[in-house]
Design a protein around this motif. Structure first.
Motif, PDB file in Angstrom:
ATOM      1  N   LYS A   1       0.858  -1.173   0.000  1.00  0.00           N
ATOM      2  CA  LYS A   1       0.000   0.000   0.000  1.00  0.00           C
ATOM      3  C   LYS A   1       0.902   1.233   0.000  1.00  0.00           C
ATOM      4  O   LYS A   1       1.917   1.268   0.699  1.00  0.00           O
ATOM      5  CB  LYS A   1      -0.885   0.009   1.238  1.00  0.00           C
ATOM      6  CG  LYS A   1      -1.873  -1.155   1.318  1.00  0.00           C
ATOM      7  CD  LYS A   1      -2.691  -1.061   2.600  1.00  0.00           C
ATOM      8  CE  LYS A   1      -3.676  -2.221   2.703  1.00  0.00           C
ATOM      9  NZ  LYS A   1      -4.473  -2.141   3.968  1.00  0.00           N
TER      10      LYS A   1
ATOM     11  N   GLU B   1      -5.670  10.285   0.658  1.00  0.00           N
ATOM     12  CA  GLU B   1      -6.039   9.329   1.686  1.00  0.00           C
ATOM     13  C   GLU B   1      -4.880   8.383   2.005  1.00  0.00           C
ATOM     14  O   GLU B   1      -4.068   8.066   1.130  1.00  0.00           O
ATOM     15  CB  GLU B   1      -7.252   8.511   1.235  1.00  0.00           C
ATOM     16  CG  GLU B   1      -8.500   9.351   0.948  1.00  0.00           C
ATOM     17  CD  GLU B   1      -9.042  10.012   2.189  1.00  0.00           C
ATOM     18  OE1 GLU B   1      -8.922   9.406   3.277  1.00  0.00           O
ATOM     19  OE2 GLU B   1      -9.582  11.133   2.079  1.00  0.00           O
TER      20      GLU B   1
ATOM     21  N   GLN C   1      -3.723   5.311  -0.250  1.00  0.00           N
ATOM     22  CA  GLN C   1      -4.321   5.564  -1.569  1.00  0.00           C
ATOM     23  C   GLN C   1      -3.390   6.386  -2.457  1.00  0.00           C
ATOM     24  O   GLN C   1      -3.837   7.166  -3.292  1.00  0.00           O
ATOM     25  CB  GLN C   1      -5.661   6.282  -1.407  1.00  0.00           C
ATOM     26  CG  GLN C   1      -6.691   5.536  -0.568  1.00  0.00           C
ATOM     27  CD  GLN C   1      -7.036   4.179  -1.151  1.00  0.00           C
ATOM     28  OE1 GLN C   1      -7.297   4.049  -2.353  1.00  0.00           O
ATOM     29  NE2 GLN C   1      -7.015   3.145  -0.316  1.00  0.00           N
TER      30      GLN C   1
ATOM     31  N   GLU D   1      -3.965   6.104  -6.223  1.00  0.00           N
ATOM     32  CA  GLU D   1      -5.123   6.842  -6.703  1.00  0.00           C
ATOM     33  C   GLU D   1      -4.777   8.319  -6.879  1.00  0.00           C
ATOM     34  O   GLU D   1      -5.188   8.962  -7.844  1.00  0.00           O
ATOM     35  CB  GLU D   1      -6.296   6.683  -5.728  1.00  0.00           C
ATOM     36  CG  GLU D   1      -7.017   5.345  -5.810  1.00  0.00           C
ATOM     37  CD  GLU D   1      -6.170   4.171  -5.334  1.00  0.00           C
ATOM     38  OE1 GLU D   1      -5.146   4.403  -4.642  1.00  0.00           O
ATOM     39  OE2 GLU D   1      -6.513   3.014  -5.645  1.00  0.00           O
TER      40      GLU D   1
END
Length: 386
Positions: A183, A230, A233, A236
């Motif tokens: 992540k 975020e 994220q 993204e």
């Protein structure tokens, strides 16, 4: 798609062209010799860019930027691409990723960058990861209201001039059908933060005066308020705001190719061998024809992608095709220009040598040619998969 330029677009192209010719090109030999842009010249060009409305032209007017649409900005970038990269980069177009700032972050990061008071750099690439962002080893571990960052980034453009870094770091892992995937989270890290070090990067023959740096993070502590977007994220955030960067590389390559063609055509028309201009020999004239054709094709791919971006329909494939073809076309055009100039094409008395040398980098940064081909082929094959 309407191929006719508006009056405003024509004015922007012409004013940018004059700016490049008057404010940048005369200083190219000095920057090439010193491998640096003197501090006073930096201030001069930046001030002129702000005065002429070129600075932060990619940012919306509501945020204090120039508010240019993508197509008009692309035309401007083409003209800027014709000069030394270190000089044209002073006409700063902030990374679109900063538009992900919250209101509080914008006051400290986004707005000062738009006003020309601060500068950012973006740090993704690592020594052991390269284009494999999921393989990055820089980590950020939560500790109360802070994050503790450790790791190294390299090939970070203009970090030596920046005041802060937009940093991508691994903040955990998740199980997927293909195994564990990291992540990624994005952070805003000021360069005076304890535990962060900006070191000189590697020597490169490309884009003299415009430097890369190595960033080291050793228990660098940043507050949670510096998370951009975020948590977990980061991809993204990148996918939302960084796609136009490939288009910028593509259209600037077109600008460089146009300058190489102009120099080669002038040389071919006036340099005489065996009693006539070398441009009358097919070996030279056919090169000129191929160069012009490739440049036109590359420019059309760029303008189509830019137009689609304004319509909200640009795909990753559109940007990848433009970047792939324009950068590889620049390599061929620059090589032809050297061949037409002969030995004079490899001496620093002419810009051709610089254009040829600089062209090599364009196929590597912001996604290699191989990455672009992967993006394109994956999109095509997806429609045929059962």
């Amino acid at each position: 798609m309407d191929f006719a330029l508006t009056t405003e677009q024509e004015l922007i192209v012409e004013s940018t062209r004059r700016f490049v010719e008057d404010e940048c090109m005369p200083h190219e030999p000095e920057v090439e010799r010193q491998d640096a842009v003197p501090a006073e010249l930096q201030r001069q060009i930046r001030a002129k860019a702000i005065e002429n409305g070129f600075y932060a032209a990619n940012m919306p007017e509501a945020l204090g930027g120039g508010g240019l649409d993508t197509l008009t900005l692309t035309l401007m970038e083409r003209e800027l691409g014709k000069t030394n990269f270190a000089l044209q980069a002073l006409v700063h177009r902030p990374s679109n990723i900063l538009r992900a700032c919250t209101d509080a972050q914008a006051e400290h990061y986004l707005y000062p960058v738009i006003r020309g008071e601060r500068m950012e750099c973006v740090a993704m690439t690592e020594p052991n990861a390269g284009s494999d962002l999921r393989g990055m080893e820089t980590t950020a571990v939560r500790d109360g209201d802070d994050w503790v960052i450790n790791g190294t980034k390299h090939f970070i453009s203009h970090a030596d001039l920046a005041d802060f870094t937009v940093l991508f770091a691994a903040t955990g892992a998740e199980e997927t059908p293909r195994g564990k995937r990291k992540k990624i989270t994005t952070f805003l890290v000021d360069h005076d933060t304890p535990g962060m070090e900006v070191r000189p990067g590697y020597n490169s023959p490309c884009h003299r005066g415009y430097h890369n740096s190595i960033l080291n993070f050793d228990d660098c502590r940043v507050p949670n308020s510096r998370v951009l977007g975020e948590i977990d994220q980061g991809f993204e955030v990148a996918n939302t705001w960084l796609a136009p960067a490939r288009l910028t590389v593509a259209i600037q390559s077109v600008g460089r190719a146009q300058r190489a063609l102009a120099l080669a055509a002038d040389w071919a028309a006036n340099r005489k061998q065996f009693g006539q201009p070398v441009g009358r020999f097919q070996g030279t004239s056919f090169k000129i024809a191929d160069m012009a054709t490739e440049i036109e094709a590359a420019e059309m791919l760029c303008l189509r992608a830019a137009w689609r971006h304004d319509q909200g329909t640009m795909t990753d494939t559109d940007a990848a095709m433009a970047k792939l073809y324009a950068t590889e076309a620049l390599g061929r055009v620059a090589d032809h220009a050297v061949q037409i100039f002969g030995g004079m094409g490899l001496v620093d008395e002419t810009p051709v040598e610089r254009l040829w040398r600089d062209a090599r980098l364009e196929r590597i940064w912001d996604g290699t040619s191989e990455i672009q081909r992967h993006v394109i082929s994956r999109a095509i094959l997806r429609d045929y998969e059962q």
